[in-house]
Design an enzyme around this catalytic site. Structure first.
Site, PDB file in Angstrom:
ATOM      1  N   GLU A 129     -23.833  39.533 -31.283  1.00 48.21           N
ATOM      2  CA  GLU A 129     -23.852  40.254 -32.563  1.00 48.21           C
ATOM      3  C   GLU A 129     -25.245  40.315 -33.189  1.00 48.21           C
ATOM      4  OE1 GLU A 129     -22.273  37.376 -31.970  1.00 48.21           O
ATOM      5  OE2 GLU A 129     -22.267  36.019 -33.701  1.00 48.21           O
ATOM      6  N   HIS A 177     -24.332  34.825 -28.817  1.00 48.16           N
ATOM      7  CA  HIS A 177     -23.984  35.596 -30.022  1.00 48.16           C
ATOM      8  C   HIS A 177     -24.572  37.003 -29.906  1.00 48.16           C
ATOM      9  CE1 HIS A 177     -22.222  32.393 -32.461  1.00 48.16           C
ATOM     10  NE2 HIS A 177     -23.104  31.589 -31.890  1.00 48.16           N
ATOM     11  N   CYS A 225     -18.951  32.575 -28.665  1.00 45.04           N
ATOM     12  CA  CYS A 225     -19.370  31.168 -28.714  1.00 45.04           C
ATOM     13  C   CYS A 225     -18.153  30.244 -28.849  1.00 45.04           C
ATOM     14  CB  CYS A 225     -20.388  30.960 -29.814  1.00 45.04           C
ATOM     15  SG  CYS A 225     -21.382  29.497 -29.551  1.00 45.04           S
TER      16      CYS A 225
HETATM   17  N1  GLN Z   1     -19.205  24.493 -32.306  1.00 48.04           N
HETATM   18  C1  GLN Z   1     -19.546  25.044 -31.050  1.00 48.04           C
HETATM   19  C2  GLN Z   1     -20.811  24.434 -30.463  1.00 48.04           C
HETATM   20  O1  GLN Z   1     -21.568  23.814 -31.157  1.00 48.04           O
HETATM   21  C3  GLN Z   1     -19.693  26.545 -31.155  1.00 48.04           C
HETATM   22  C4  GLN Z   1     -20.851  26.974 -31.961  1.00 48.04           C
HETATM   23  C5  GLN Z   1     -20.814  28.425 -32.333  1.00 48.04           C
HETATM   24  O2  GLN Z   1     -19.769  29.063 -32.295  1.00 48.04           O
HETATM   25  N2  GLN Z   1     -21.944  28.972 -32.743  1.00 48.04           N
HETATM   26  O3  GLN Z   1     -21.054  24.566 -29.293  1.00 48.04           O
END
Ligand code: GLN
Length: 543
Positions: A519, A517, A387
């Site tokens: 994970e 994600h 992300c």
């Molecule tokens: N801050 C970034 C966004 O809002 C990444 C978010 C994250 O890593 N979950 O897109």
């Protein structure tokens, strides 16, 4: 209709005693007996969900497939039970009061005085039974967060007390901590006794007692708890610290917990249901290889104490992938700020077989993360960006390969000349209205994978896959062509082709990023493909 059996788990003496792992283990044991099992976590805080809480306060925000931002214990349940739970499986005080107040405003109480008792426990029971219904489970575990004696969990305990009275088949399991003070060197049962007494005061008598402690409980301690707490000794079990949480189901089963629970529900106990799990534990207990993984983040702000909890799904995913490749993980936390102060520090990354930049928000340590990403890209160190870790990889590539000076994400620099990562159009209005609760792009979304890419191969050559998300920013479509010309392969995109979900570099041994994600879907016996790929690449280079 199917008969649902409930098991309510309370905690005594202190928080963080491993109640989530005990609950998940009981769930696993019942599932291995052939039952459909689900688990609910109750959190007594006023937050409607965990999404607005800092992970360093309360641990990781676990994202469910249906887009819930939930307590990290749901992740533990999913990993042990190998199921996808609903956001309905996480109940908070905030949700309960919000519903009751909305109903009152809609005249749904027919002119009655709406009171804490009975209306709040009523709504709690309705939510528990609703979560049970959706999952169609034979067994529903209900873990009541917090510690018995906390003012804020009383109404939840009251709700599960009423359930038995109303005819639900429900078993009460109390998990309490037994300290061994250093100066005495002897296990003390008194705090646990008091926690049972607190439960008695609010009308609940535990059927089963599980003592969490550094070492196993001896017979004398079991006798004491039995006598003072009014619990038959055969219903008292020990759950000592184990070097690996995945050993917990086997330990509890060998103590006789599974059989006792099934006896209480008048159900037969089947032997030899744990062969697969035993094989797995045996395998991971004798591994010769080691992979060292560095997780680069903004850790000075946090202090190491809550680190593990804040990134629990990432850590577990690393373990699962390492075990799948017959290796032990060696995980280190690398503070990205040291790469801002002095770029010479970057050479420390040579000591790692693989590097991960996990999800994150905000500006702290960002330039250090970008420097670290440049270093691993230039030095062919296997890299996985999750992300924020993918977004920053795009920023790094824009600056250093595409020559877009000061390129950035508009999350950090809204005025950058090259906004290579920009806010998702539908997110703009949320931020303008300060509407932050449950408004990110959340939950499971599909992506189409590009044939013959690394990522496509890792996902078993499937053309369409899906992973869970939690973000407000994305790869800016205006820069896609340029980035592709300069060598980034966007190996997975949303079905409408607007969102870049996965990226990789072909010349690099393993330089992979995802807006998702992965994970959250890793399981002990089924590692997440991108983590598995990272570890395989690391081991390849080692050899
Ligand atoms: N801050 C970034 C966004 O809002 C990444 C978010 C994250 O890593 N979950 O897109």
């Amino acid at each position: 209709m199917k008969k649902t059996r409930y098991i309510a788990v309370t905690g005594g003496v202190l928080s963080g005693l491993g109640k989530g792992v005990v609950t998940a283990s009981l769930g696993y044991l019942l599932k291995a007996q052939g039952y459909k099992v689900t688990a609910i976590k109750i959190d007594p805080y006023i937050n409607v969900d965990a999404g607005t809480m800092r992970p360093t306060e309360h641990g990781e925000v676990f994202v469910t497939a249906d887009g819930g931002e939930t307590d990290q214990d749901l992740g533990t349940y999913e990993r042990f039970l190998d199921v996808a739970l609903s956001k309905r499986n996480n109940i908070t005080t905030g949700q309960i009061y919000q519903t009751v107040i909305n109903k009152e405003r809609n005249l749904e109480y027919g002119g009655k005085t709406v009171e804490v008792i009975p209306h709040i426990p009523q709504e709690i029971k309705r939510r528990i039974r609703e979560a049970a219904d959706i999952s169609n489970a034979d067994f529903v575990l209900i873990e009541i967060g917090g510690t018995v004696g906390d003012y804020q969990s009383v109404l939840f305990i009251e709700a599960v007390r009423e359930m038995r009275l109303e005819g639900d088949e429900i078993l009460y399991v109390h998990v309490a901590y037994l300290p061994i003070p250093k100066n005495i060197g002897e296990m003390k049962t008194k705090p646990a006794q008091h926690s049972v007494r607190e439960l008695n005061e609010i009308g609940l008598q535990p059927d089963i007692f599980i003592g969490r402690s550094e070492k196993p409980m001896d017979e004398a301690r079991k006798n004491k708890i039995s006598f003072i707490c009014n619990i038959d000794k055969k219903n008292i079990f020990s759950a000592p610290d184990l070097d690996n949480i995945y050993k917990e189901p086997l330990f509890l089963d060998s103590e006789g917990v599974t059989k006792t629970i099934l006896d209480r529900f008048h159900l037969p106990y089947k032997k030899n249901t744990l062969t697969e799990w035993k094989k797995f534990i045996k395998k991971i207990s004798n591994l010769e290889k080691t992979v060292s993984i560095g997780i680069v983040g903004k850790y000075f702000d946090i202090g190491d104490f809550s680190l593990e909890d804040s990134y629990i799904s990432v850590i577990e995913s690393i373990k699962h992938a390492c075990w799948n490749n017959n290796a032990n993980p060696e995980i280190s936390w690398i503070d990205s700020k040291q790469f801002e102060k002095d770029e010479n520090n970057l050479s420390m990354l040579d000591d790692y077989d693989a590097v991960i930049v996990p999800g994150g928000f905000g500006s702290s340590g960002v330039e250090g993360k970008i420097n670290a990403i440049r270093y691993v890209r230039e030095n062919n160190i296997p890299y996985l960006g999750l992300c924020y870790g993918m977004q920053l990889a795009v920023v790094e590539y824009a600056r250093n390969v595409c020559n877009l000076k000061n390129a950035h994400t508009t999350e950090i620099n809204p005025k950058t000349k090259h906004p290579v990562i920009d806010i998702l159009p539908e997110q703009k209005k949320n931020i303008e209205k300060s509407d932050y609760g449950a408004t990110m792009r959340l939950g499971e979304h599909p992506a189409k994978l590009k044939k013959e890419t690394k990522i496509w191969k890792l996902y078993g050559k499937k053309d369409k896959i899906s992973e869970r998300h939690r973000h407000r920013y994305e790869m800016n479509p205006e820069y896609i062509d340029l980035m592709e010309q300069k060598g980034i392969v966007f190996s997975g995109v949303s079905p409408n082709r607007r969102l870049m979900e996965f990226m990789e570099l072909s010349e690099h041994d393993y330089f992979v990023g995802t807006q998702a994600h992965p994970e959250f879907k890793s399981r002990p016996l089924k590692p997440a493909p991108l983590f598995d790929g990272l570890i395989k690449a690391a081991l390849n280079i080692q050899e």
